[in-house]
Every structure is written in C-alpha cells, then in structure tokens.
Design a protein around this motif. Structure first.
Motif, PDB file in Angstrom:
ATOM      1  N   PRO A 175      14.783  36.904 -22.449  1.00  0.00           N
ATOM      2  CA  PRO A 175      13.454  37.535 -22.500  1.00  0.00           C
ATOM      3  C   PRO A 175      13.436  38.860 -23.253  1.00  0.00           C
ATOM      4  O   PRO A 175      12.430  39.207 -23.870  1.00  0.00           O
ATOM      5  CB  PRO A 175      13.098  37.744 -21.023  1.00  0.00           C
ATOM      6  N   ALA A 195      15.328  32.092 -18.079  1.00  0.00           N
ATOM      7  CA  ALA A 195      16.095  33.176 -18.690  1.00  0.00           C
ATOM      8  C   ALA A 195      17.560  32.764 -18.696  1.00  0.00           C
ATOM      9  O   ALA A 195      18.079  32.263 -17.688  1.00  0.00           O
ATOM     10  CB  ALA A 195      15.913  34.467 -17.900  1.00  0.00           C
ATOM     11  N   SER A 198      21.500  35.913 -21.674  1.00  0.00           N
ATOM     12  CA  SER A 198      20.657  37.110 -21.711  1.00  0.00           C
ATOM     13  C   SER A 198      21.401  38.314 -21.175  1.00  0.00           C
ATOM     14  O   SER A 198      22.184  38.208 -20.230  1.00  0.00           O
ATOM     15  CB  SER A 198      19.402  36.847 -20.856  1.00  0.00           C
ATOM     16  N   ILE A 205      13.699  41.334 -16.447  1.00  0.00           N
ATOM     17  CA  ILE A 205      13.528  40.006 -15.848  1.00  0.00           C
ATOM     18  C   ILE A 205      12.291  39.991 -14.952  1.00  0.00           C
ATOM     19  O   ILE A 205      11.502  39.040 -14.972  1.00  0.00           O
ATOM     20  CB  ILE A 205      14.782  39.582 -15.053  1.00  0.00           C
TER      21      ILE A 205
END
Length: 393
Positions: A175, A195, A198, A205
């Motif tokens: 994200p 997600a 990452s 988040i």
C-alpha cells in the motif's frame, strides 16, 4: 467413484464436519450441484456413496494463493490449459476451490491471463485469480523479479482491473508504494486487496484498511516485522480484526511459535491456510525454472540460487495436518481456516465453507492419516482419479 454426471447423489459418512461442528454418522444429499439436505442417524443404506468408516467428510478446501502445480507455473502458462493442470493437481489434495496466482511479471503476461480468465472460470475449482504484484516494495521482493516490480501504468491497470469481473479475484500490493486513489480504483473494479511484500508502517496499513484493504498475504513473510515502536505490517495484521491473513503452514516459512501467536491473535475466523504452491506439487521433479532462475527442492524447502525461499512445496491437506501438529489446535479449527474463512474473505460465505442446505456441493473426504479419499465440486466426484474432475455434476 463417479456419479459425476448424475444430477443427484447421497454421500454417507460416519464423520461429517459441517463447517462448525464435527457430527455424524449421517448422509448428505446433493441435487444439481447444491446440498439439498443433511440427515443424521444410521439410515444411510440408500446412499449412492458410502465413505470408508474412518473418513471425514468436510467442506472442500479453498486456497487463495496457488502459483502452480502438476508441473505448471501459471506465469509460464497463463492459459486455460495451464490453469486446468494446476487445479487438477491440487484437487487431488482436497482443494475444491482456488485462486490461481500470477506473480509479478511483464504486462503481456498479465494480459494473456486476462484473455484466458473468462474461459478458465468454467473449470471446476477456479473461483477467481490472484495477482501477486507487480506493485510491491522492492525491499521486500522475496523471489519476485525486481526488474518487473512497478506501479501499474494505464495499460497494466486496465488488464488488472478486468479481473474484478472474473469470479472473486484479488490483488496483493504494497500500500505504501501506490497512490491511495489506485487502491480505490481497484476495489471499485470489484477486486479484493491484500497487503503483502510490503514495508509499510502500521499507520499506513491502518489507512489502507480504512480504504477497504481486507487481506494480508503470507503473514510474517516478505513484510515489515513487529517491534516495540514500529509494529509494521505484522503488528497491524495481528492487531486489526478487519484483516484476514493468509499463512504458510509448512513448518519452514513461519516458526511454530509465530504460527501459534498468529492463531491466538487472529483466530480461526481471520487466519487462512494457503499453500503458495509451486509447480512441483503433484510431480516427482526436484527443480523448475522461475523467470530464468533455477528453483530447487530440498527437504521440502524451495529456494532460488541465493537461498531465497521461492514459494512452498505444500498442499492444503498437508497444511491442515501441519496446523493441527504445529499449532496444537483442534482439527475443526484447522478445517475452518482451510475453507470457511477463505470463503468469507472472498465474500462466498453463503455459498462455500459449510455443509448446509443451499450451499454448493464442494466437498472433501479424507482419512485420519490426512489422505484425501474423494473430492466433489458442484456434486461431481473424483475419487483417486482426477479424470472426472473436468465433469460437472
């Protein structure tokens, strides 16, 4: 054991897990691909299929992350035939529904899968697709090819968004690496967003979840970890009850203590068993090529030339067995994480994950040694023989 073409059949079993409780003996009547009724008690003489006395009948397993099987890597064969080979290999291990998964690749590979997606959805067991990438964080790339990691441009985005209308499809992204408007656009197209790969902060988040991100891809692996003042994606996933999390329960990707912590925090209604399987499942091969790099299987561990883990050599029935053994949980909890919870993540909780009237007749039967003795998709059966898997009940 066929009955593949018949419009109705009855399966009798001494042990039936209905998606909530272990019950039995009883019989499940299937008509036109759906469960018509369940009857408990001994009156099962008229059943078309009598399962072995030690077999458990349960909702079929749902795997939302399967890169390959049967010698096929989806990235190499993003075609209807390639999807069919993968699905049939995993069906033998109890998977009656899956999302064939395309890892980060060139735009034309995404477009080839997009072109084959509608026809592939007609293959029994295909619920949608999982695009893992290309919008990942290079610092958490795992085995994904760094050169192809990118924020999708318009043409890529059009191909990715087309999956929003192809079953229940999902995209894994980092994200923090995409504009928030892109998350909105993908969700608006009908995609579920997870997600993964990452390096996001817990705050990032939280903002993504507020926008509708609902999943976490292979919890603990290829993501920002939990520490005191930087909870990262791991901390956010463990803390936020809105997030479903897939986890690779092979005893290699995640230590058993971490598995148990995840189970305590997320519980069976948010933690999902996934395989992250590669093409060697269902073959006797020890090596395959992943985007030009040799991936070798040793002691159940798949690694690239530099030692990076490259997916898992795992099936869903093995993941269920491992969950019971490594987490010390009840079999019913493992079965829920293998079917009902992924069904809920995909928005299919009124169709799949339970043996109840009106639900789709996607079922698995296995014995106490965790050997699959039969599967049914829409009532069409395959027992020790995948040739029937292409027929619909």
């Amino acid at each position: 054991m066929g009955h593949a073409g018949s419009s109705s059949l009855t399966i009798a079993a001494r042990h039936i897990f209905d998606g909530a409780d272990m019950r039995g003996p009883g019989s499940v009547r299937i008509s036109q691909g759906r469960i018509e009724s369940i009857t408990f008690g001994e009156a099962t003489a008229r059943a078309s299929i009598q399962l072995p006395a030690d077999a458990i009948l349960a909702p079929g397993f749902i795997d939302i992350q399967v890169n390959g099987g049967g010698g096929v890597l989806l990235n190499d064969q993003p075609t209807e035939a390639g999807v069919r080979r993968i699905v049939e290999a995993h069906r033998k291990a109890g998977t009656t529904g899956c999302l064939p998964t395309l890892i980060t690749d060139r735009g034309e590979v995404i477009e080839r899968l997009a072109a084959a997606a509608e026809a592939s959805l007609k293959i029994p067991g295909v619920l949608g697709f999982h695009l893992e990438g290309p919008a990942l964080n290079r610092s958490r790339k795992g085995i994904h090819p760094e050169a192809e990691i990118r924020v999708p441009a318009r043409r890529d985005l059009a191909a990715i968004k087309s999956f929003g209308g192809r079953g229940r499809s999902m995209v894994t992204l980092a994200p923090e690496c995409v504009p928030a408007s892109m998350i909105d656009e993908l969700i608006g197209a009908g995609l579920r967003i997870a997600a993964g790969h990452s390096d996001a902060t817990a705050a990032e988040i939280g903002q993504a979840v507020d926008r509708g991100v609902s999943g976490v891809t292979h919890l603990f692996n290829a993501m920002s970890q939990l520490s005191a003042r930087a909870p990262g994606l791991v901390g956010a996933a463990l803390d936020d009850d809105r997030l479903f999390a897939g986890i690779i329960c092979d005893g290699i990707h995640v230590d058993r203590a971490a598995l148990r912590v995840a189970f305590r925090c997320k519980g069976r209604d948010r933690l999902m068993l996934v395989t992250d399987a590669m093409p060697l499942v269902g073959t006797n091969d020890r090596q395959f090529m992943l985007q030009g790099r040799p991936i070798t299987l040793r002691e159940n561990r798949l690694t690239g030339p530099d030692g990076t883990l490259a997916g898992a050599h795992l099936t869903m029935i093995e993941a269920v067995r491992n969950a019971v053994a490594l987490l010390g949980i009840a079999l019913v909890d493992a079965l829920i994480m293998a079917s009902r919870t992924p069904a809920a993540f995909l928005g299919l909780e009124s169709e799949l994950g339970r043996i109840a009237p009106g639900y789709r007749a996607d079922l698995v039967a296995f014995n106490p040694n965790f050997e699959v003795v039969g599967t049914w998709i829409g009532g069409a059966g395959a027992m020790d023989d995948a040739s029937e898997a292409s027929q619909r009940g």
